[in-house]
Motif scaffolding. Sequence first.
Motif, PDB file in Angstrom:
ATOM      1  N   ASP A  91     -23.212  27.054 152.807  1.00 24.33           N
ATOM      2  CA  ASP A  91     -22.230  27.007 151.733  1.00 24.33           C
ATOM      3  C   ASP A  91     -22.596  27.939 150.573  1.00 24.33           C
ATOM      4  OD1 ASP A  91     -19.941  26.234 150.414  1.00 24.33           O
ATOM      5  OD2 ASP A  91     -20.878  24.484 149.470  1.00 24.33           O
ATOM      6  N   PRO A  92     -22.826  29.234 150.816  1.00 23.90           N
ATOM      7  CA  PRO A  92     -23.171  30.147 149.722  1.00 23.90           C
ATOM      8  C   PRO A  92     -21.945  30.478 148.873  1.00 23.90           C
ATOM      9  CG  PRO A  92     -22.917  31.379 151.741  1.00 23.90           C
ATOM     10  CD  PRO A  92     -22.747  29.926 152.114  1.00 23.90           C
ATOM     11  N   PRO A  93     -22.143  30.873 147.639  1.00 23.85           N
ATOM     12  CA  PRO A  93     -21.004  31.294 146.802  1.00 23.85           C
ATOM     13  C   PRO A  93     -20.340  32.544 147.377  1.00 23.85           C
ATOM     14  CG  PRO A  93     -22.984  30.896 145.486  1.00 23.85           C
ATOM     15  CD  PRO A  93     -23.412  30.906 146.901  1.00 23.85           C
ATOM     16  N   LYS A  94     -19.034  32.555 147.293  1.00 22.04           N
ATOM     17  CA  LYS A  94     -18.277  33.723 147.741  1.00 22.04           C
ATOM     18  C   LYS A  94     -17.372  34.142 146.591  1.00 22.04           C
ATOM     19  CE  LYS A  94     -18.341  32.184 152.569  1.00 22.04           C
ATOM     20  NZ  LYS A  94     -17.542  31.783 153.748  1.00 22.04           N
ATOM     21  N   CYS A  95     -17.905  35.016 145.769  1.00 21.64           N
ATOM     22  CA  CYS A  95     -17.161  35.400 144.578  1.00 21.64           C
ATOM     23  C   CYS A  95     -17.483  36.833 144.200  1.00 21.64           C
ATOM     24  CB  CYS A  95     -17.489  34.457 143.413  1.00 21.64           C
ATOM     25  SG  CYS A  95     -19.251  34.186 143.145  1.00 21.64           S
ATOM     26  N   ASP A 100     -25.841  40.701 139.598  1.00 23.38           N
ATOM     27  CA  ASP A 100     -27.119  40.380 138.965  1.00 23.38           C
ATOM     28  C   ASP A 100     -27.719  39.081 139.482  1.00 23.38           C
ATOM     29  OD1 ASP A 100     -25.129  38.855 137.868  1.00 23.38           O
ATOM     30  OD2 ASP A 100     -25.868  38.977 135.809  1.00 23.38           O
ATOM     31  N   CYS A 101     -27.172  38.585 140.601  1.00 25.15           N
ATOM     32  CA  CYS A 101     -27.712  37.356 141.196  1.00 25.15           C
ATOM     33  C   CYS A 101     -27.762  37.464 142.717  1.00 25.15           C
ATOM     34  CB  CYS A 101     -26.884  36.145 140.765  1.00 25.15           C
ATOM     35  SG  CYS A 101     -27.624  34.560 141.217  1.00 25.15           S
ATOM     36  N   GLY A 102     -28.083  38.645 143.209  1.00 21.83           N
ATOM     37  CA  GLY A 102     -28.270  38.824 144.644  1.00 21.83           C
ATOM     38  C   GLY A 102     -27.278  39.727 145.327  1.00 21.83           C
ATOM     39  N   GLY A 103     -26.147  40.010 144.672  1.00 19.73           N
ATOM     40  CA  GLY A 103     -25.166  40.877 145.295  1.00 19.73           C
ATOM     41  C   GLY A 103     -24.305  40.134 146.306  1.00 19.73           C
ATOM     42  N   PRO A 104     -23.352  40.811 146.927  1.00 18.96           N
ATOM     43  CA  PRO A 104     -22.414  40.153 147.849  1.00 18.96           C
ATOM     44  C   PRO A 104     -23.097  39.486 149.046  1.00 18.96           C
ATOM     45  CG  PRO A 104     -21.640  42.339 147.233  1.00 18.96           C
ATOM     46  CD  PRO A 104     -23.043  42.236 146.736  1.00 18.96           C
ATOM     47  N   SER A 105     -24.173  40.094 149.568  1.00 22.93           N
ATOM     48  CA  SER A 105     -24.809  39.558 150.781  1.00 22.93           C
ATOM     49  C   SER A 105     -25.734  38.384 150.489  1.00 22.93           C
ATOM     50  CB  SER A 105     -25.586  40.665 151.500  1.00 22.93           C
ATOM     51  OG  SER A 105     -26.601  41.193 150.655  1.00 22.93           O
ATOM     52  N   ARG A 106     -26.279  38.320 149.293  1.00 24.47           N
ATOM     53  CA  ARG A 106     -27.211  37.235 148.931  1.00 24.47           C
ATOM     54  C   ARG A 106     -26.822  36.617 147.588  1.00 24.47           C
ATOM     55  NH1 ARG A 106     -33.132  39.856 150.429  1.00 24.47           N
ATOM     56  NH2 ARG A 106     -32.667  40.299 152.630  1.00 24.47           N
ATOM     57  N   VAL A 124     -14.386  34.675 140.516  1.00 30.71           N
ATOM     58  CA  VAL A 124     -15.266  35.585 139.777  1.00 30.71           C
ATOM     59  C   VAL A 124     -16.530  34.823 139.370  1.00 30.71           C
ATOM     60  CG1 VAL A 124     -15.504  37.096 137.776  1.00 30.71           C
ATOM     61  CG2 VAL A 124     -13.279  36.883 138.939  1.00 30.71           C
ATOM     62  N   CYS A 125     -17.677  35.413 139.640  1.00 25.29           N
ATOM     63  CA  CYS A 125     -18.961  34.784 139.336  1.00 25.29           C
ATOM     64  C   CYS A 125     -19.560  35.336 138.055  1.00 25.29           C
ATOM     65  CB  CYS A 125     -19.958  35.012 140.477  1.00 25.29           C
ATOM     66  SG  CYS A 125     -19.717  33.895 141.864  1.00 25.29           S
ATOM     67  N   THR A 126     -20.281  34.486 137.348  1.00 21.43           N
ATOM     68  CA  THR A 126     -21.030  34.874 136.155  1.00 21.43           C
ATOM     69  C   THR A 126     -22.393  34.191 136.204  1.00 21.43           C
ATOM     70  OG1 THR A 126     -18.998  35.015 134.847  1.00 21.43           O
ATOM     71  CG2 THR A 126     -21.089  34.914 133.639  1.00 21.43           C
ATOM     72  N   THR A 127     -23.429  34.966 136.062  1.00 18.80           N
ATOM     73  CA  THR A 127     -24.775  34.397 136.030  1.00 18.80           C
ATOM     74  C   THR A 127     -25.021  33.771 134.666  1.00 18.80           C
ATOM     75  OG1 THR A 127     -25.591  36.061 137.593  1.00 18.80           O
ATOM     76  CG2 THR A 127     -27.244  34.891 136.276  1.00 18.80           C
ATOM     77  N   ILE A 128     -25.270  32.466 134.637  1.00 17.92           N
ATOM     78  CA  ILE A 128     -25.472  31.774 133.352  1.00 17.92           C
ATOM     79  C   ILE A 128     -26.912  31.293 133.172  1.00 17.92           C
ATOM     80  CG2 ILE A 128     -23.064  31.068 133.199  1.00 17.92           C
ATOM     81  CD1 ILE A 128     -23.869  28.313 134.161  1.00 17.92           C
TER      82      ILE A 128
END
Length: 286
Positions: A91-95, A100-106, A124-128
Amino acid sequence: MRSGFDSLKWHIIFAAVVLSTIPHRVMSLNSDSPVCELSVIEKNKLYSYSLATPIPNFPHGVLSEDGFYKVATNETVVWFQLCDGMIFNHDPPKCVGCSDCGGPSRCGMYCSALMENNIGGYHVCTTIGQASGIDIKIIDKKNPHAGVIVKMSNTGPKVNCSLSVSLFCDSNNVQGPHSLENSGTCDYATVMRHPSGCAKIVHYHGKGWGWFGTFITIVFCLFGVYLLAGTVYRYFILGVHGIDIFPNLDFWTSLPQRTQSSLASLVQKFRGPSQGHRSSYSPVNF
């Protein structure tokens, strides 16, 4: 034969690359990060928190064994891990915007807190929160055993976000996170209960003189105030100059001699009359 050897070689190289990345992420789950350690002294007691230390039934402390915690409200989803970076075996994030948190693959593998919002139909993802930006403090200074607040933050030129997790002490159960609150433009908060949120309490005896040292300090301070006030009064009001400017100078100069005489009298009282002071009269026999 040659093609079979090349195929085997590429399989070995691929396996080596996979194994070189997996241990790094798995080992991080067992980390005992000093940023998740806190000690507080209150009323002669030392409250010591070590959130990532293994405890019974929780070999990784407060760290989620799934590799992450997840909490959602409305159209906002937050993944986070306490005291370390996240791991996604399922169940990885898909956004979008996970650079800045691993890129699309990670996505989610290189930060400690990640938020997902639905903006115009896009996730849309945001690193918090970053693992390097973790701060910990107690929830209630009057009750240090209540638990701690773990705050993760991500500060940069385009983003200034944070996630605060209030970790309450519960020695029997694990609860949460169930709700997510927005306390600012990009500041979020949630609540958990966990046995790792309970401090180890050790009775602490501070070094020093205690009440006697406090009493001596007060006496010296009062004497200093008395000496300063008397000197100022005698100099400006009475116009006294020289050594006589000190108040009650005769008393202070004679104090050592008076003390010596008092001690001598006291010693003489306990020792009784000396040989030289015995009576010179002889007993008379009738």
